[in-house]
Design a protein around this motif. Structure first.
Motif, short mmCIF file in Angstrom:
data_model
loop_
_atom_site.label_atom_id
_atom_site.label_comp_id
_atom_site.label_asym_id
_atom_site.label_seq_id
_atom_site.Cartn_x
_atom_site.Cartn_y
_atom_site.Cartn_z
N PHE A 212 0.82 -1.20 0.00
CA PHE A 212 0.00 0.00 0.00
C PHE A 212 0.86 1.27 0.00
O PHE A 212 0.66 2.17 -0.81
CB PHE A 212 -0.97 0.03 1.19
CG PHE A 212 -1.77 1.29 1.18
CD1 PHE A 212 -2.86 1.42 0.31
CD2 PHE A 212 -1.40 2.38 1.94
CE1 PHE A 212 -3.55 2.63 0.23
CE2 PHE A 212 -2.09 3.58 1.86
CZ PHE A 212 -3.17 3.69 1.00
N ALA B 295 -4.97 10.65 6.07
CA ALA B 295 -5.43 9.26 5.96
C ALA B 295 -5.81 8.70 7.34
O ALA B 295 -6.85 8.05 7.49
CB ALA B 295 -4.35 8.40 5.30
N MET C 106 -9.64 7.43 8.83
CA MET C 106 -9.91 6.05 9.29
C MET C 106 -10.74 6.03 10.58
O MET C 106 -11.28 4.98 10.94
CB MET C 106 -8.57 5.37 9.57
CG MET C 106 -8.16 4.25 8.67
SD MET C 106 -8.53 4.40 6.98
CE MET C 106 -6.90 4.72 6.33
#
Ligand code: HEM
Length: 128
Positions: free
Chosen positions: A51, A116, A120
């Motif tokens: 990723f 990010a 989440m």
């Protein structure tokens, strides 16, 4: 001039591998993070290596094996509180320090990781 990706600026594959290697022992030792992760971290490390490579502008190693990342959806089965997001970022900052990722590339990468991590969050702190 040439436009370099963050991936190239930090030193490519070798550096991504070193970041992942420095990150997970910290996750495994963090009281807020440890309970969410399986004992065997090898599959998670491999996914994170793939990723991060594509997230930073390297080859699409994650998508080629696992499809669209949909990371928020993939994290929904875990209670991710604001405190856990902070803990994740703390482990990552320490990993980047250990590996020696600095300068403009560090800032670029860091800004995106902060966004990010906050993205989440799916559970309030008092429920976690
Ligand atoms: C998977 C926790 C943020 C990337 C996971 C897993 C957990 C977790 C528990 C699953 C482990 C397993 O397979 O059993 C967290 C927590 C976060 C966080 C607490 C705090 C905000 C992030 C961020 C990124 C990320 C910011 C990317 C920049 C990934 C990836 C996987 C994963 C790529 C593997 C997904 C898959 O293919 O299954 N994370 N994560 N995580 N996480 Fe996170």
């Amino acid at each position: 001039h040439s436009i370099q990706s963050t991936y190239e600026k930090i030193g490519g594959d070798r550096t991504v591998r070193r970041i992942v290697k420095a990150f997970y022992p910290r996750v495994q030792q963090h009281p807020l993070l440890k309970p969410l992760f399986p004992e065997d971290l090898e599959p998670v490390k491999e996914k994170q290596y793939r990723f991060l490579t594509q997230f930073l502008g390297g080859p699409p190693l994650y998508t080629s094996v696992h499809g669209h990342p949909m990371l928020r959806a993939r994290h929904l089965r875990f209670p991710i509180t604001p405190k856990r997001a902070q803990a994740w970022l703390q482990c990552m900052a320490e990993a980047l320090d250990e590996v020696g990722v600095t300068g403009e590339a560090r800032d670029e990468m860091w800004n995106r990781l902060v966004i990010a991590a906050h993205h989440m969050v799916n559970t309030p702190d008092d429920a976690g």
